[in-house]
Write an enzyme that holds these catalytic residues in place. Structure first.
Site, PDB file in Angstrom:
ATOM      1  N   ARG A  59      14.192  20.417 -14.937  1.00 11.22           N
ATOM      2  CA  ARG A  59      14.744  21.605 -15.551  1.00 11.22           C
ATOM      3  C   ARG A  59      15.861  22.193 -14.858  1.00 11.22           C
ATOM      4  O   ARG A  59      15.737  22.611 -13.635  1.00 11.22           O
ATOM      5  CB  ARG A  59      13.726  22.657 -15.659  1.00 11.22           C
ATOM      6  CG  ARG A  59      13.067  22.689 -16.931  1.00 11.22           C
ATOM      7  CD  ARG A  59      12.120  23.900 -17.352  1.00 11.22           C
ATOM      8  NE  ARG A  59      11.940  24.654 -15.896  1.00 11.22           N
ATOM      9  CZ  ARG A  59      11.441  25.945 -16.114  1.00 11.22           C
ATOM     10  NH1 ARG A  59      11.030  26.379 -17.213  1.00 11.22           N
ATOM     11  NH2 ARG A  59      10.945  26.569 -14.905  1.00 11.22           N
TER      12      ARG A  59
ATOM     13  N   ASP B 273       7.915  36.481 -26.912  1.00 17.28           N
ATOM     14  CA  ASP B 273       7.884  36.236 -25.568  1.00 17.28           C
ATOM     15  C   ASP B 273       9.168  36.038 -25.120  1.00 17.28           C
ATOM     16  O   ASP B 273       9.706  34.851 -25.390  1.00 17.28           O
ATOM     17  CB  ASP B 273       6.876  35.346 -24.980  1.00 17.28           C
ATOM     18  CG  ASP B 273       6.881  35.205 -23.677  1.00 17.28           C
ATOM     19  OD1 ASP B 273       7.587  35.783 -22.744  1.00 17.28           O
ATOM     20  OD2 ASP B 273       5.803  35.177 -22.956  1.00 17.28           O
TER      21      ASP B 273
ATOM     22  N   PHE C 216       4.111  28.601 -23.593  1.00 21.03           N
ATOM     23  CA  PHE C 216       3.772  28.999 -22.049  1.00 21.03           C
ATOM     24  C   PHE C 216       2.072  29.037 -21.751  1.00 21.03           C
ATOM     25  O   PHE C 216       1.500  29.993 -22.716  1.00 21.03           O
ATOM     26  CB  PHE C 216       4.459  30.166 -21.565  1.00 21.03           C
ATOM     27  CG  PHE C 216       4.559  30.065 -20.183  1.00 21.03           C
ATOM     28  CD1 PHE C 216       5.288  29.272 -19.227  1.00 21.03           C
ATOM     29  CD2 PHE C 216       3.509  30.668 -19.460  1.00 21.03           C
ATOM     30  CE1 PHE C 216       5.151  29.305 -17.897  1.00 21.03           C
ATOM     31  CE2 PHE C 216       3.356  30.979 -18.027  1.00 21.03           C
ATOM     32  CZ  PHE C 216       4.300  30.370 -17.232  1.00 21.03           C
TER      33      PHE C 216
ATOM     34  N   TYR D  38      11.484  38.626 -13.473  1.00 18.19           N
ATOM     35  CA  TYR D  38      11.904  37.955 -12.253  1.00 18.19           C
ATOM     36  C   TYR D  38      12.896  36.706 -12.774  1.00 18.19           C
ATOM     37  O   TYR D  38      13.220  36.066 -11.741  1.00 18.19           O
ATOM     38  CB  TYR D  38      10.770  37.529 -11.517  1.00 18.19           C
ATOM     39  CG  TYR D  38       9.520  36.886 -12.370  1.00 18.19           C
ATOM     40  CD1 TYR D  38       9.711  35.775 -12.583  1.00 18.19           C
ATOM     41  CD2 TYR D  38       8.494  37.474 -12.779  1.00 18.19           C
ATOM     42  CE1 TYR D  38       8.742  35.021 -13.262  1.00 18.19           C
ATOM     43  CE2 TYR D  38       7.470  37.077 -13.370  1.00 18.19           C
ATOM     44  CZ  TYR D  38       7.614  35.646 -13.752  1.00 18.19           C
ATOM     45  OH  TYR D  38       6.500  35.173 -14.492  1.00 18.19           O
ATOM     46  N   LYS D  39      12.964  36.393 -14.100  1.00 11.82           N
ATOM     47  CA  LYS D  39      13.770  35.076 -14.433  1.00 11.82           C
ATOM     48  C   LYS D  39      15.157  35.468 -14.504  1.00 11.82           C
ATOM     49  O   LYS D  39      15.713  35.828 -13.393  1.00 11.82           O
ATOM     50  CB  LYS D  39      13.112  34.601 -15.500  1.00 11.82           C
ATOM     51  CG  LYS D  39      11.805  33.745 -15.324  1.00 11.82           C
ATOM     52  CD  LYS D  39      11.151  33.293 -16.410  1.00 11.82           C
ATOM     53  CE  LYS D  39       9.640  32.791 -15.987  1.00 11.82           C
ATOM     54  NZ  LYS D  39       8.604  32.496 -17.120  1.00 11.82           N
TER      55      LYS D  39
END
Ligand SMILES: *Cc1c(COP(=O)(O)O)cnc(C)c1O
Length: 422
Positions: A382, A208, A136, A233-234
């Protein structure tokens, strides 16, 4: 030329399969723990998890009673001061971390810099910092920044190439920074084997966990990971900008020095002494005053995992992604979609990514038809699934709507940007 891409028989078959899989779903009741809007198929929980039902009443209480009535006394009386460590331990339970090793706070970006800088300082005689070229962006940027400030050479090495790289240059590697799941393709890497390879070279590993925590079993203590970070928050559903977290294995605590030695990580924060003395344990990784509203919202959100076996979450997630891959194969490949997500369940995270040249336009059109997914430039759609609330029937609905939109050309191939966020 394909004339009839899908026969009625195949469509009926998928309908039956979806119904059967949902009927035997032992986690189906967990969907009630979320306030999902009706008539929306939400497949973007790997970007922003939906609102758990437990959050609004807790936030109301935190704002009106705790802040409003109890005022500053809340730091003691309502457990505000300990919240970063308490919430850290709750997250720790989801990532195989025994208590006292995880602290919640700040963003993944900040925690990633913190972890990298602290980790390289534990390997002062080594010259290389390794990161995934497909990591990322923020992880790559932070690795580059730490490498520059610490005079290290940054080496982009894909996980598949790591063993070979370590054989040649492993004795110079200080830290390897990886994610167990590729955020674009959904490919899952073997955390255990990679961690062992890094350790065999005498280096340290930073994981991560943004696309793993809460979605699949992570066993940080068991695999002897050194450092880990992730967002709230995911899959953890903590809300927009929810605090992130940092894990540091017990064995590194005594030597741990973070690049931002804030006052709340001091051994005696209210002694207001002139010199910095780090607090014992993971508490030294605290920086400044914690964002209590967000932190307690995240804590409430984590209660959706109460009584939930993460192995069951994983089993259902694989059933969901496997079914979506099958839907894609049957309904979407005739229209130019190709899957970039491994079909091998051992190599698959909790998302399916499909390649199509009109990914952006199709994602937008899908949203207009009640299916929320996202896209990653230039050409990936996605679809994130979350076993706590996604159903197989929703995935079939999503695949059918995508097929219909594509077959009918019912989308603007060059849509205008809807805003800064894709
Ligand atoms: C989502 C994500 C981030 C986000 O970082 P923030 O600082 O929370 O914006 C970082 N790393 C990975 C791997 C991610 O998936």
């Amino acid at each position: 030329m394909t004339t009839t891409p899908t026969t009625t028989a195949q469509v009926e078959d998928l309908t039956e399969v979806a119904a059967r899989l949902d009927a035997v779903d032992s986690l189906a009741h967990l969907r009630e723990r979320f306030l999902l809007p009706p008539d929306v198929v939400y497949l973007d929980g790997n970007s922003l998890g939906p609102l758990p039902a437990a959050v609004p009443p807790v936030l109301t209480d935190v704002v009106t009673r705790q802040w409003g009535a109890d005022l500053i006394g809340s730091w003691n009386d309502n457990g505000w001061w300990e919240a970063p460590l308490r919430v850290g331990d709750t997250i720790g339970a989801l990532i195989g971390a025994a208590p006292g090793q995880t602290v919640a706070g700040d963003s993944t970006s900040v925690q990633s810099y913190t972890a990298l800088d602290a980790a390289v300082s534990l390997r002062p005689d080594r010259t290389l910092l390794v990161t995934d070229p497909d990591h990322f962006p923020t992880d790559r940027f932070m690795a580059a920044a730490v490498a520059e400030r610490r005079n290290l050479d940054l080496r982009p090495v894909a996980p598949a190439d790591l063993p070979r790289f370590l054989r040649d240059e492993g004795d110079q590697v200080a830290v390897v920074s990886y994610s167990p799941v590729d955020f674009r393709t959904g490919e899952l890497f073997d955390m255990h084997a990679l961690t062992r390879a890094v350790h065999d070279a005498g280096a340290l590993v930073l994981w991560d966990l943004c696309h793993a925590a809460g979605a699949l079993p992570v066993e940080l203590d068991l695999i002897e990971a050194d450092f880990a970070v992730g967002c709230g928050y995911k899959y953890l559903n903590g809300g927009p900008g929810a605090p992130a977290y940092l894990y540091v294995a017990h064995r590194h605590h005594r030597e741990l020095r973070t690049p931002l030695p804030g006052w709340t990580g001091h051994a005696d924060p209210f002694g207001l002494t002139r010199d910095y003395t780090p607090a014992p344990g993971i508490a030294r990784a605290r920086i400044g005053t914690p964002p209590i509203l967000s932190l307690l919202a995240l804590e409430a959100a984590l209660s959706v995992y109460d009584g939930v076996d993460i192995a069951e979450v994983r089993a259902k997630s694989l059933s969901l992604t496997g079914f979506l891959l099958r839907c894609a194969e049957d309904l979407l490949t005739p229209f130019g979609f190709t899957s970039v997500t491994p079909s091998d369940p051992h190599r698959r995270g909790s998302q399916v990514s499909l390649r199509h040249p009109h990914a952006h336009a199709l994602t937008r059109a899908l949203a207009d038809h009640g299916v929320i997914a996202d896209m990653r430039a230039p050409d990936l759609l996605r679809f994130g699934v979350n076993a706590l609330y996604t159903t197989h029937q929703e995935l079939l609905t999503a695949a059918r709507r995508l097929r219909d939109i594509t077959a009918e050309g019912a989308y603007d191939p060059t849509p205008r940007a809807s805003g800064p966020v894709t």
